[in-house]
Design a protein around this motif. Structure first.
Motif, mmCIF file in Angstrom:
data_model
loop_
_atom_site.group_PDB
_atom_site.id
_atom_site.type_symbol
_atom_site.label_atom_id
_atom_site.label_comp_id
_atom_site.label_asym_id
_atom_site.label_seq_id
_atom_site.Cartn_x
_atom_site.Cartn_y
_atom_site.Cartn_z
ATOM 1 N N PRO A 1 47.165 40.931 46.319
ATOM 2 C CA PRO A 1 46.459 39.656 46.110
ATOM 3 C C PRO A 1 46.987 38.864 44.920
ATOM 4 C CG PRO A 1 44.903 41.403 46.609
ATOM 5 C CD PRO A 1 46.244 42.078 46.420
ATOM 6 N N HIS A 2 47.454 39.572 43.884
ATOM 7 C CA HIS A 2 47.933 38.895 42.682
ATOM 8 C C HIS A 2 49.449 38.727 42.657
ATOM 9 C CE1 HIS A 2 48.041 43.252 41.849
ATOM 10 N NE2 HIS A 2 49.123 42.971 41.141
ATOM 11 N N ARG B 1 53.276 37.507 42.811
ATOM 12 C CA ARG B 1 53.947 36.283 42.393
ATOM 13 C C ARG B 1 55.309 36.219 43.068
ATOM 14 N NH1 ARG B 1 49.771 35.019 41.527
ATOM 15 N NH2 ARG B 1 48.756 34.094 39.722
ATOM 16 N N THR C 1 51.796 31.675 44.048
ATOM 17 C CA THR C 1 50.821 32.707 44.366
ATOM 18 C C THR C 1 51.060 33.168 45.805
ATOM 19 O OG1 THR C 1 49.201 31.147 45.237
ATOM 20 C CG2 THR C 1 49.136 31.594 42.868
ATOM 21 N N THR D 1 54.263 43.273 44.718
ATOM 22 C CA THR D 1 53.584 42.609 43.603
ATOM 23 C C THR D 1 54.408 41.467 43.022
ATOM 24 O OG1 THR D 1 54.492 44.217 42.027
ATOM 25 C CG2 THR D 1 52.319 44.690 42.994
ATOM 26 N N ASP E 1 42.520 30.345 45.815
ATOM 27 C CA ASP E 1 43.711 31.189 45.835
ATOM 28 C C ASP E 1 44.981 30.351 45.892
ATOM 29 O OD1 ASP E 1 42.148 33.457 45.795
ATOM 30 O OD2 ASP E 1 42.232 33.782 47.960
ATOM 31 N N ILE F 1 37.395 36.402 39.283
ATOM 32 C CA ILE F 1 37.594 37.297 38.129
ATOM 33 C C ILE F 1 36.944 38.670 38.293
ATOM 34 C CG2 ILE F 1 37.930 35.418 36.482
ATOM 35 C CD1 ILE F 1 35.039 35.770 35.579
ATOM 36 N N PRO G 1 49.228 38.454 35.640
ATOM 37 C CA PRO G 1 49.364 37.731 36.913
ATOM 38 C C PRO G 1 48.042 37.586 37.664
ATOM 39 C CG PRO G 1 50.105 39.969 37.197
ATOM 40 C CD PRO G 1 49.777 39.831 35.727
ATOM 41 N N TYR G 2 46.964 37.380 36.943
ATOM 42 C CA TYR G 2 45.653 37.157 37.556
ATOM 43 C C TYR G 2 44.809 36.361 36.559
ATOM 44 C CZ TYR G 2 44.696 41.256 34.622
ATOM 45 O OH TYR G 2 44.628 42.135 33.557
ATOM 46 N N PRO G 3 43.833 35.597 37.044
ATOM 47 C CA PRO G 3 43.032 34.776 36.141
ATOM 48 C C PRO G 3 42.097 35.617 35.285
ATOM 49 C CG PRO G 3 42.179 34.628 38.370
ATOM 50 C CD PRO G 3 43.462 35.398 38.459
ATOM 51 N N ASP H 1 40.154 27.779 38.411
ATOM 52 C CA ASP H 1 40.794 28.971 37.882
ATOM 53 C C ASP H 1 41.064 28.741 36.390
ATOM 54 O OD1 ASP H 1 43.172 30.588 37.080
ATOM 55 O OD2 ASP H 1 43.275 31.158 39.181
ATOM 56 N N ARG I 1 36.277 37.537 32.236
ATOM 57 C CA ARG I 1 36.300 38.978 32.477
ATOM 58 C C ARG I 1 35.633 39.690 31.297
ATOM 59 N NH1 ARG I 1 39.605 40.619 36.844
ATOM 60 N NH2 ARG I 1 40.833 38.880 37.706
#
Length: 405
Positions: free
Chosen positions: A36-37, A39, A50, A114, A159, A237, A273-275, A330, A356
């Motif tokens: 999902p994350h 790049r 993404t 990934t 996304d 998140i 590589p994620y918010p 985001d 987070r």
């Protein structure tokens, strides 16, 4: 294929599934090959995509090039993933054929990609890359900013674009109740000498900033726990999160733009590589260009750092929406309050900022939440304010006196 089966695959098995999915035009199979994350980077533009942005480009490719085939020159497993050198042969809808040499290096973890770095070579590759839709070109005007009618649509837009607008969330009676609560909150802060204007992040003293909304009225606590927020925030998140701040910004005629920034800009670059954060903005009045609608840089959520300090030539797009809407951003999106160029129109926007659980909140709720508010708060709101179990560890604060009954 089960998760356990995916983890047993080696990198070359993942490569086979990935490229066979592209050849077959099977977007779901390609999506399952990506984390999902993930790049995706291309040497033709140097921009990271993404997963959803890359899938949007591949969906275009499936239509523009209905016949595709990979001539694999070599495919080898390398530490942490695989490398493939190939020539992609294609026949476009107009009958024109091409042969595009490329080299792709993929990082694979637990059976999914990934990171993918693609190096295209040759005139055919450059021509096709120029024709492909670019994520940063997908949104050029306010009319292009994605709008969702359902939560699932909003999640998909977040996304892909890092932003989504949902209209009609609050009705007129609810808006009237919120506006009255804002008015009372401003009056109370003025009476007690609380700063409302002239903050360092504003260019002048015209905007009114109101903080500590959770403690000011029950209606604000309802917005923090609105059903849409409780579905969209975890999507961005994760299910464990904190409410970092909940504030309001009332732009006044003549007020200038806020400096361009990302809400997680205080985190040192490069970002993961994620918010790390998400902002849900509540349009209590119409957001228009004239009254200072929030502006943002399209596709900026795909980067790993904030805007360059002092640079002012970024192209921004306004987020226009009627009163009663929300827009979700985001935490990596570069944005700013727009200038209010109207003659006599103010604009109220409320911003619920979630992070987070390992990030320190901007507002010290433990020092400001009154006992009666805390006792009336739901267990979820208590947790969001930092009074629940600590999701970053297994030990509770054994020696602290609980503030709840």
């Amino acid at each position: 294929m089960s998760e356990a089966a995916l983890r047993k695959e080696n990198a070359l098995d993942v490569a086979e599934r990935f490229f066979s999915g592209i050849e077959a035009g099977n977007a779901d199979q390609v999506r399952a090959c990506y984390a999902p994350h993930a790049r995706i980077w291309h040497n033709t533009d140097g921009i990271e995509q993404t997963r959803e942005q890359n899938l949007a480009v591949l969906t275009w490719l499936f239509g523009a090039v209905p016949q595709r085939h990979y001539e694999v020159i070599q495919r080898v497993e390398v530490p942490g993933g695989f490398m493939q050198q190939h020539v992609m042969h294609g026949k476009m809808q107009n009958g024109k054929t091409f042969a595009m040499p490329a080299c792709i290096i993929c990082r694979v973890e637990d059976g999914v990609i990934t990171r993918l770095d693609e190096y295209l070579d040759g005139k055919d590759g450059e021509a096709l890359a120029d024709a492909m839709p670019k994520p940063h070109e997908a949104i050029k005007t306010a009319a292009d900013v994605p709008r969702a009618k359902t939560v699932e649509e909003a999640k998909a837009q977040l996304d892909e674009f890092g932003i989504s607008i949902m209209e009609g969330v609050l009705n007129e009676d609810e808006l009237a109740r919120v506006r009255e609560a804002v008015r009372r909150g401003v009056e109370r802060d003025e009476k007690h000498g609380v700063q409302l204007h002239g903050f360092p992040f504003d260019p002048d003293t015209l905007n009114t900033r109101i903080f500590d909304l959770v403690n000011k009225d029950a209606v604000f606590r309802e917005l923090v726990e609105h059903p849409l927020a409780l579905q969209l925030v975890p999507h961005v998140i994760g299910s464990n999160f904190l409410l970092s701040n909940f504030s309001g910004n009332i732009t006044a005629p003549g007020s200038g733009p806020m400096g361009l920034h990302a809400d997680q800009g205080y985190v040192p670059a490069p970002w993961p590589p994620y918010p790390l954060a998400v902002n849900i903005a509540w349009a209590i009045d119409d957001f228009t260009v004239e009254c200072g609608a929030t502006r943002f840089v399209p596709a900026s959520h795909g980067g790993m750092e904030g805007p360059e300090p002092g640079r002012t030539d970024y192209e921004t797009v306004p987020i226009e929406c009627p009163a009663g809407s929300i827009f979700i951003m985001d935490g990596r999106v570069w944005h700013e309050t727009g200038p209010n160029v109207s003659k006599d129109t103010t604009r109220i926007g409320l911003f619920a900022y979630y992070v987070r659980p390992f990030l320190r909140p901007q507002w010290n709720w433990s020092l400001t939440v009154p006992q009666d508010v805390l006792e009336e708060a739901s267990p979820l709101l208590q947790a969001m304010l930092g009074f629940g179990d600590n999701p970053t560890g297994s030990l509770n604060s054994l020696y602290l006196k609980k503030k709840t009954s």
